[in-house]
Design an enzyme around this catalytic site. Structure first.
Site, PDB file in Angstrom:
ATOM      1  CG  ASP A   1      -2.000   0.892   1.204  1.00 59.35           C
ATOM      2  OD1 ASP A   1      -2.249   1.524  -0.048  1.00 59.35           O
ATOM      3  OD2 ASP A   1      -2.788   0.921   2.247  1.00 59.35           O
TER       4      ASP A   1
ATOM      5  CG  LEU B   1       9.712 -16.340  -3.500  1.00 56.34           C
ATOM      6  CD1 LEU B   1       9.839 -16.496  -1.835  1.00 56.34           C
ATOM      7  CD2 LEU B   1      10.133 -14.864  -3.747  1.00 56.34           C
TER       8      LEU B   1
ATOM      9  CG  HIS C   1       0.341   2.322  -9.229  1.00 58.03           C
ATOM     10  ND1 HIS C   1      -0.048   1.768  -8.043  1.00 58.03           N
ATOM     11  CD2 HIS C   1      -0.925   3.015  -9.524  1.00 58.03           C
ATOM     12  CE1 HIS C   1      -1.264   2.321  -7.628  1.00 58.03           C
ATOM     13  NE2 HIS C   1      -1.869   3.003  -8.630  1.00 58.03           N
TER      14      HIS C   1
HETATM   15  C1  FPP Z   1      -1.810   0.179  -3.329  1.00 60.10           C
HETATM   16  O1  FPP Z   1      -1.462   1.650  -3.309  1.00 60.10           O
HETATM   17  C2  FPP Z   1      -1.524  -0.372  -4.594  1.00 60.10           C
HETATM   18  C3  FPP Z   1      -2.057  -0.896  -5.636  1.00 60.10           C
HETATM   19  C4  FPP Z   1      -3.424  -0.798  -5.477  1.00 60.10           C
HETATM   20  C5  FPP Z   1      -1.417  -1.579  -6.625  1.00 60.10           C
HETATM   21  C6  FPP Z   1      -0.302  -2.500  -6.342  1.00 60.10           C
HETATM   22  C7  FPP Z   1       0.508  -2.768  -7.437  1.00 60.10           C
HETATM   23  C8  FPP Z   1       1.834  -2.734  -7.618  1.00 60.10           C
HETATM   24  C9  FPP Z   1       2.659  -2.417  -6.742  1.00 60.10           C
HETATM   25  C10 FPP Z   1       2.305  -3.240  -9.098  1.00 60.10           C
HETATM   26  C11 FPP Z   1       1.974  -4.498  -9.427  1.00 60.10           C
HETATM   27  C12 FPP Z   1       2.629  -4.960 -10.749  1.00 60.10           C
HETATM   28  C13 FPP Z   1       3.032  -6.217 -11.048  1.00 60.10           C
HETATM   29  C14 FPP Z   1       4.124  -6.629 -12.044  1.00 60.10           C
HETATM   30  C15 FPP Z   1       2.058  -7.270 -10.591  1.00 60.10           C
HETATM   31  P1  FPP Z   1      -2.517   2.693  -3.309  1.00 60.10           P
HETATM   32  O2  FPP Z   1      -2.522   3.250  -4.880  1.00 60.10           O
HETATM   33  O3  FPP Z   1      -3.888   2.342  -2.898  1.00 60.10           O
HETATM   34  O4  FPP Z   1      -1.852   3.748  -2.744  1.00 60.10           O
HETATM   35  P2  FPP Z   1      -2.360   4.964  -1.853  1.00 60.10           P
HETATM   36  O5  FPP Z   1      -3.121   4.367  -0.735  1.00 60.10           O
HETATM   37  O6  FPP Z   1      -1.293   5.648  -1.238  1.00 60.10           O
HETATM   38  O7  FPP Z   1      -3.324   5.786  -2.779  1.00 60.10           O
END
Ligand code: FPP
Length: 232
Positions: free
Chosen positions: A14, A125, A31
């Site tokens: 997150d 892993l 992201h």
């Molecule tokens: C939450 O942060 C994150 C997500 C909803 C997306 C997570 C995805 C990735 C880290 C990359 C995925 C990549 C691959 C290769 C599978 P948020 O956007 O909710 O952050 P915020 O709460 O600060 O807005």
């Protein structure tokens, strides 16, 4: 102090959006940085013989995000595997996923399925990506799955092991659940599998969660007294 790494770690990655905003960048930059960090943490966990690392990449609730953001998230697996699939193969990392890929664009689906296929013989892993995943949905899936087996006479009675076996993947119980960026919630992640998980909530955002942060979590985990309801 030598650290003992748990067998199955799950992470709610997150804080990408807030990380980006803090630097005056668009959410997509967060992201992207978050997806780069998957490589860092997966390599590190692999080097320390963690058996499984399950990462929450896209939840069933994330469909509510703006189209532009979702479209960017759908592109990340292609970018990620294009860059890192060879390294993952070399490092003996096996890629798997949990969730319903069907609703994703075909290209995203294919690239994930391809990574799974290309690494399926690896024994290091298990890097499991939770994609279009929701814990409640998985439990509903398991129940329907069991109804089929009951109808066909394969099973007569349901117990806990049976439910575990009918979930979406071979996912074992979680030993340690980490959530970054200061939120203290489970957000529908692996509801069945976290029954006895230790939980650690850290304030840093996912893109800043490096090997040092990871080890601080392991150190805290090592200090926890896991009793599983008994006395120890
Ligand atoms: C939450 O942060 C994150 C997500 C909803 C997306 C997570 C995805 C990735 C880290 C990359 C995925 C990549 C691959 C290769 C599978 P948020 O956007 O909710 O952050 P915020 O709460 O600060 O807005």
């Amino acid at each position: 102090m030598s650290l003992e790494y748990p067998s199955h770690i799950a992470i709610i990655m997150d804080g990408n959006g807030r990380w980006a905003a803090a630097q005056g960048k668009p959410r997509t930059a967060g992201h992207l940085a978050g997806s780069e960090n998957i490589r860092t943490i997966a390599l590190y966990a692999n080097a320390h013989h963690v058996k499984s690392l399950t990462l929450y990449a896209f939840s069933t609730e994330n469909w509510a995000r703006p189209e532009e953001e979702k479209n960017y998230l759908f592109k990340l697996p292609s970018m990620f595997f294009k860059k890192y699939i060879d390294e993952l193969k070399r490092e003996n990392i096996r890629v798997t996923y949990i969730g319903e890929l069907t609703r994703f664009p075909e290209a995203t689906r294919k690239v994930i399925e391809n990574a799974v296929e290309q690494t399926k013989m690896n024994t290091g892993l298990n890097l499991c990506l939770a994609v279009n995943y929701g814990g409640r949905r998985e439990i509903v899936y398991a129940v329907n799955n069991m109804i089929e087996d009951i109808k066909s006479g394969k099973i007569q009675k349901v117990d806990e092991t049976m439910i575990s076996e009918h979930l979406m993947s071979e996912t074992s119980d979680i030993d340690l659940l980490i959530r970054t960026s200061g939120e203290v919630r489970v957000s529908n992640f692996l509801l069945w599998q976290i029954a006895y998980a230790e939980m650690i909530f850290v304030s840093c955002a996912w893109p800043d969660f490096d090997e040092k942060q990871f080890d601080l979590c392991i150190e805290e985990y090592n200090h926890r007294n896991r009793r599983f309801g008994g006395l120890k």
